[in-house]
Design an enzyme around this catalytic site. Structure first.
Site, PDB file in Angstrom:
ATOM      1  N   SER A 124       0.823  -1.205   0.000  1.00 52.68           N
ATOM      2  CA  SER A 124       0.000   0.000   0.000  1.00 52.68           C
ATOM      3  C   SER A 124       0.855   1.252   0.000  1.00 52.68           C
ATOM      4  O   SER A 124       0.332   2.357   0.031  1.00 52.68           O
ATOM      5  CB  SER A 124      -0.927   0.025   1.220  1.00 52.68           C
ATOM      6  OG  SER A 124      -0.174   0.119   2.407  1.00 52.68           O
ATOM      7  N   ASN A 184      -5.336   5.693   0.869  1.00 52.89           N
ATOM      8  CA  ASN A 184      -4.293   6.320   1.684  1.00 52.89           C
ATOM      9  C   ASN A 184      -3.835   7.657   1.116  1.00 52.89           C
ATOM     10  O   ASN A 184      -3.150   8.414   1.802  1.00 52.89           O
ATOM     11  CB  ASN A 184      -3.102   5.368   1.838  1.00 52.89           C
ATOM     12  CG  ASN A 184      -3.359   4.338   2.914  1.00 52.89           C
ATOM     13  OD1 ASN A 184      -4.142   4.547   3.827  1.00 52.89           O
ATOM     14  ND2 ASN A 184      -2.690   3.200   2.804  1.00 52.89           N
TER      15      ASN A 184
END
Length: 558
Positions: A172, A243
């Site tokens: 991520s 994110n």
């Protein structure tokens, strides 16, 4: 992938953006900023439709920590033969036992039949070496967040698996493009970013790197959907969708605290009870781990070449340096333990409501307030707007003090009279709390009247410092802009961006849907006013938002 960033699930339980298999740790290295799509690569939202992998095809998972085991369970329950591999001897067998135990608990809860459990167990095989993954049609990696480790792993896998085997990383924070750069066939490589716990959370970000083939992304997308997940497509950019877009939720709260406008408990309460968020950012980052959340923020900031929009918080940095990492250390923004008392948010004492108020002009997103005021038995007269434009109206209190929805400007700089600003609410009828920011010229009688007015509507009131944009409005405006910027840059479609934020961090609305409800022009104007106060570029509206606002277009329109 980065360390864990739990997010509130329905009912207030925590869930995670993503969790490192080997535990919480900072990203090893920043990923480069997003790059244009390669020739032939699909733009966000245009991956062609194709069939998923058949359930007779083997799925291999490398890395057997929390995320790896969770992903393996998802593939297993979907009907695939699954091979587990971990570089640490014995770890794969332990993970297989753990998965079998979780399947047993599903049977106990009536969510799986004993026959299905037994069949799934029979399809699960620990592997002693990479060579045993040779027949895999898909390999998902969930190892340490280290680019060199991942490159080495996938280089080794290429020597073993067939040429049509899809290779996927669950990172991520690292660049999918950069990891793929070492491969002979980078077109079959992509990101499959699951959210923790993978068996429960529906979102999967399907990330196309610079060299990812459209057919590979389409097959991975279809497979995730066949597994019962909700996949969204995005290009390779720092933080992907969730994110990247979610950073203001934390950053603006910390900034309000750093300006001493409100304490953590008050900020959390306002964002929960007025903004509709499941958890406030201070309590949420304590749950995530301050070290983890700060590391993710710092990684995204570095990856965007220290763009001021992503600047980390100095207050959070000091918290991390002090070893106050949140729940896991016993103290963060709040103290934890049996004897720890949770501080209460600042709540104004009861005040008398005015008998009558005058409403001037259009209150914009606060338009429901006059109706609520009338329902509370407070008299209303209608006056003329003192300023032009949607949302430029105000409520005149007895004595002439104006009460207005924040437009991103501090109340004290207003030169047309005494002003008290109030914050944005997701729904003014159901909001349990409202924040007020009086100007320096507002007297105690006027402040008491404003407090009493909202208390008469059934709201608790938090009086905060005169901070531009207060708490909810500045946070939501930036979330809308970050989402709009991602769409404008081709990171993801508008629909996928909203889906990712609703499912990945459980926001009450997708940011773009929220922006359309508020009006793109209102969001733009709030940001422009914030930009005038903080001329660093942090609040400058994105070109995409500016274009949409100027054209009067919705953000969710294609």
């Amino acid at each position: 992938m980065t360390a864990a960033e739990p997010t509130p699930a329905p009912g207030g339980k925590a869930r995670a953006d993503s969790v490192r298999p080997s535990g919480d740790a900072a990203p090893a290295a920043p990923a480069p900023a997003s790059v244009p799509a390669a020739a032939g690569a699909p733009a966000a939202g245009t991956v062609p439709v194709t069939a998923p992998l058949g359930t007779d095809r083997t799925v291999a998972v490398v890395g057997t920590g929390t995320m790896g085991a969770g992903i393996a369970q998802v593939a297993l329950v979907a009907g695939h033969p699954v091979r587990l591999y971990d570089a640490v001897p014995g770890r794969a067998a332990e993970a297989a036992e753990g998965i079998a135990a979780r399947l047993g608990r599903l049977v106990e809860k009536g969510r799986m039949t004993p026959a299905d459990r037994d069949a799934a167990r029979a399809r699960l095989t620990p592997a002693a070496g990479i060579a045993e993954l040779a027949d895999a049609a898909l390999v998902v990696e969930a190892v340490a967040e280290d680019a060199e480790v991942k490159r080495g792993l996938f280089t080794a896998l290429e020597e073993v698996v067939a040429d049509d085997c899809l290779l996927a990383t669950n990172t991520s924070s690292l660049s999918v493009t950069a990891v793929a750069g070492a491969l002979r066939r980078p077109g079959r490589f992509l990101g499959l970013h699951f959210f923790n716990p993978a068996p429960l959370l529906p979102l999967v970000e399907v990330v196309s790197g610079f060299a990812t083939d459209a057919s590979a992304a389409a097959r991975a997308y279809a497979t995730a959907a066949a597994w019962g997940k909700t996949p969204v497509r995005c290009t390779d950019t720092p933080g992907f969708i969730v994110n990247r877009v979610a950073r203001p939720f934390y950053a603006e709260a910390f900034r309000v605290y750093e300006e001493r406008a409100a304490d953590p408990a008050t900020v959390d309460a306002v964002l929960r009870e007025s903004g509709g968020f499941r958890m406030g950012p201070f309590e949420l980052t304590d749950l995530i781990g301050q070290d983890v959340n700060e590391a993710v923020t710092h990684s995204v900031w570095e990856s965007f070449f220290r763009d001021p929009r992503f600047t980390p918080s100095l207050a959070q940095r000091r918290l991390v340096e002090s070893g106050l990492h949140g729940r896991k250390s016993g103290r963060g923004w709040y103290a934890y333990g049996e004897d720890a008392e949770r501080p209460a948010p600042h709540t104004a004492p009861p005040c008398e409501a005015p008998a009558e108020v005058t409403v001037h002009g259009d209150l914009g997103p606060a338009a429901p307030l006059p109706g609520l005021i009338e329902e509370a038995g407070i008299g209303i007269t209608r006056g003329e707007a003192a300023r032009a434009g949607a949302g430029a109206g105000f409520i005149a209190l007895p004595g002439g003090t104006r009460l207005a929805l924040t437009d991103g400007s501090p109340a004290t700089t207003d030169t047309a009279g005494t002003l008290i600003t109030f914050d944005l609410a997701l729904d003014y009828r159901t909001a349990a709390r409202i924040a007020l920011a009086p100007s320096e010229r507002a007297g105690p009688e006027a402040v008491a009247a404003a407090i009493g007015l909202f208390q008469a509507l059934g709201k608790q009131v938090s009086v905060v410092g005169d901070v531009p944009g207060l708490i909810v409005a500045r946070t939501v405006a930036l979330l809308v802009d970050f989402a709009a910027d991602a769409v404008g840059r081709g990171v993801a479609s508008a629909e996928d961006t909203d889906t990712a934020l609703r499912l990945g961090v459980n926001y009450p609305r997708g940011p773009l849907e929220w922006g359309d409800a508020l009006g793109a022009r209102w969001v733009r104007d709030v940001l422009l006013n914030l930009h005038r106060v903080y001329p660093t570029g942090r609040y400058a509206p994105s070109p995409y938002l500016l274009r949409r606002a100027a054209a009067g277009q919705n953000l969710l329109e294609s």
